[in-house]
Design an enzyme around this catalytic site. Structure first.
Site, PDB file in Angstrom:
ATOM      1  CE  LYS A 112      -3.790  -2.449   2.318  1.00 18.89           C
ATOM      2  NZ  LYS A 112      -4.549  -2.710   3.532  1.00 18.89           N
ATOM      3  CD  GLN A 149      -3.368  -4.422   6.600  1.00 16.77           C
ATOM      4  OE1 GLN A 149      -3.551  -3.337   6.049  1.00 16.77           O
ATOM      5  NE2 GLN A 149      -3.808  -5.554   6.070  1.00 16.77           N
ATOM      6  CG  ASP A 208      -9.156   0.200   5.671  1.00 17.62           C
ATOM      7  OD1 ASP A 208      -9.010  -0.311   4.542  1.00 17.62           O
ATOM      8  OD2 ASP A 208      -8.324   0.116   6.591  1.00 17.62           O
TER       9      ASP A 208
HETATM   10  N1  GUN Z   1      -6.849  -6.716   6.624  1.00 18.72           N
HETATM   11  C1  GUN Z   1      -7.286  -7.421   5.561  1.00 18.72           C
HETATM   12  N2  GUN Z   1      -7.845  -6.602   4.640  1.00 18.72           N
HETATM   13  C2  GUN Z   1      -7.748  -5.353   5.135  1.00 18.72           C
HETATM   14  C3  GUN Z   1      -8.150  -4.087   4.640  1.00 18.72           C
HETATM   15  O1  GUN Z   1      -8.716  -3.930   3.556  1.00 18.72           O
HETATM   16  N3  GUN Z   1      -7.870  -3.027   5.448  1.00 18.72           N
HETATM   17  C4  GUN Z   1      -7.265  -3.163   6.650  1.00 18.72           C
HETATM   18  N4  GUN Z   1      -7.060  -2.068   7.382  1.00 18.72           N
HETATM   19  N5  GUN Z   1      -6.894  -4.329   7.139  1.00 18.72           N
HETATM   20  C5  GUN Z   1      -7.128  -5.425   6.372  1.00 18.72           C
END
Ligand code: GUN
Length: 295
Positions: free
Chosen positions: A52, A96, A119
């Site tokens: 990311k 995350q 998110d």
């Molecule tokens: N863990 C798995 N997928 C995601 C996501 O799209 N965002 C976040 N913050 N954590 C994740």
């Protein structure tokens, strides 16, 4: 069978964002800034957050990666989020998941200001999504919708079976596919570990979204000829022949299912890159909404 290529599709989205960021710079405006918070040393989470942050740099966004120890207290994490909420340079905040067991996901998600919740996990944004209002749509389902749109797949009236009911993928996916939109307008069945007749339901599906996190769970005997297959799974499975010691497996047995499908996403290179592209789109949107587009 046509491959739904997430690398190619996300490239197109990232190229468009690169131009938009360049335009912001030309106009002397602020570029989008994403703050990613990573707690602990989960290998998969490290990889995802790394990807990311790298994607931000690629397209000209600013990014900040905050690493916290596995043992960090919930209060400390909440105070870090508060600082990011109050930092006018930060447009998007991502924590995350999963978090260590001693930290409440709910408290952390609720602490992120909805205007920076790229998110789309905050209850206010989830509520807006359910009502079909403008909001941040969670990145994975958003990325899948962008992929369906890119390939001009007509979803109207189709029966979509979503396998998995997580807040991150399954539930929002079911809402989006059932929405009065294009893509959308599907009849949606959402399945989970207590579903009795899963095979029968999957065999009726025009679209299957597999998001349960069980490697190669969806087999040929569950798929109707011509179905559209979206594989969200990405599990690390031990594999001594790989340098890393593991192989990445989707939730779909690709070899078996691909010959039956009209469209199918590969793993890796399908939904994964689309998740990142959607997060970047959300972050751009957060920046424009917070700072204005200068019109
Ligand atoms: N863990 C798995 N997928 C995601 C996501 O799209 N965002 C976040 N913050 N954590 C994740």
């Amino acid at each position: 069978m046509e491959l739904l290529d997430g690398q190619l599709t996300s490239r197109a989205i990232k190229d468009a964002l690169t131009l938009q960021v360049a335009q912001l710079k030309t106009e002397g405006k602020k570029v989008p800034h994403l703050a990613a918070v990573l707690v602990g040393n989960n290998g998969a989470s490290e990889t995802y957050v790394g990807a990311k942050v790298k994607a931000c740099a690629e397209i000209g966004f600013s990014s900040t990666l905050l690493r916290l120890e596995e043992s960090v207290s919930e209060n400390k994490l909440l105070s870090v989020i508060e600082e990011l909420n109050n930092d006018i340079d930060i447009d998007g905040i991502l924590v995350q998941l999963p978090l260590p067991k001693h930290i409440s996901d709910e408290k952390v998600i609720n602490a992120i200001h909805p205007s920076k919740d790229v998110d789309g996990f905050h209850p206010e944004n989830v509520g807006r999504m359910v009502q079909g209002l403008s909001t941040f749509v969670p990145a994975t389902p958003h990325g899948i919708m962008l992929m369906l749109e890119h390939y001009k797949i007509d979803t109207r009236g189709k029966h979509a079976v979503v396998v998995g009911r997580s807040n991150i993928v399954g539930r929002p996916m079911s809402i989006l596919l059932s929405g009065n939109s294009n893509p959308g307008n599907c009849t949606v069945t959402i399945c989970h570990s207590h579903t009795r007749n899963l095979q029968e339901l999957c065999l009726q599906a025009d679209i299957i979204v597999a998001a349960l996190g069980k490697p190669e769970f969806v087999t040929a005997s569950m798929v109707k000829k011509g179905a559209i297959i979206i594989d969200v799974g990405i599990t690390r499975v031990p594999d001594a022949s790989k340098k890393s010691g593991f192989a990445l497996k989707g939730d779909v047995n690709f070899k078996e299912v691909a010959p039956l499908a009209s469209y199918i996403t590969p793993v890796p290179g399908g939904v994964g890159p689309m998740t990142i592209a959607a997060l970047l789109k959300n972050t751009y949107q957060a920046c424009i909404t917070r700072n204005g587009d200068g019109n």
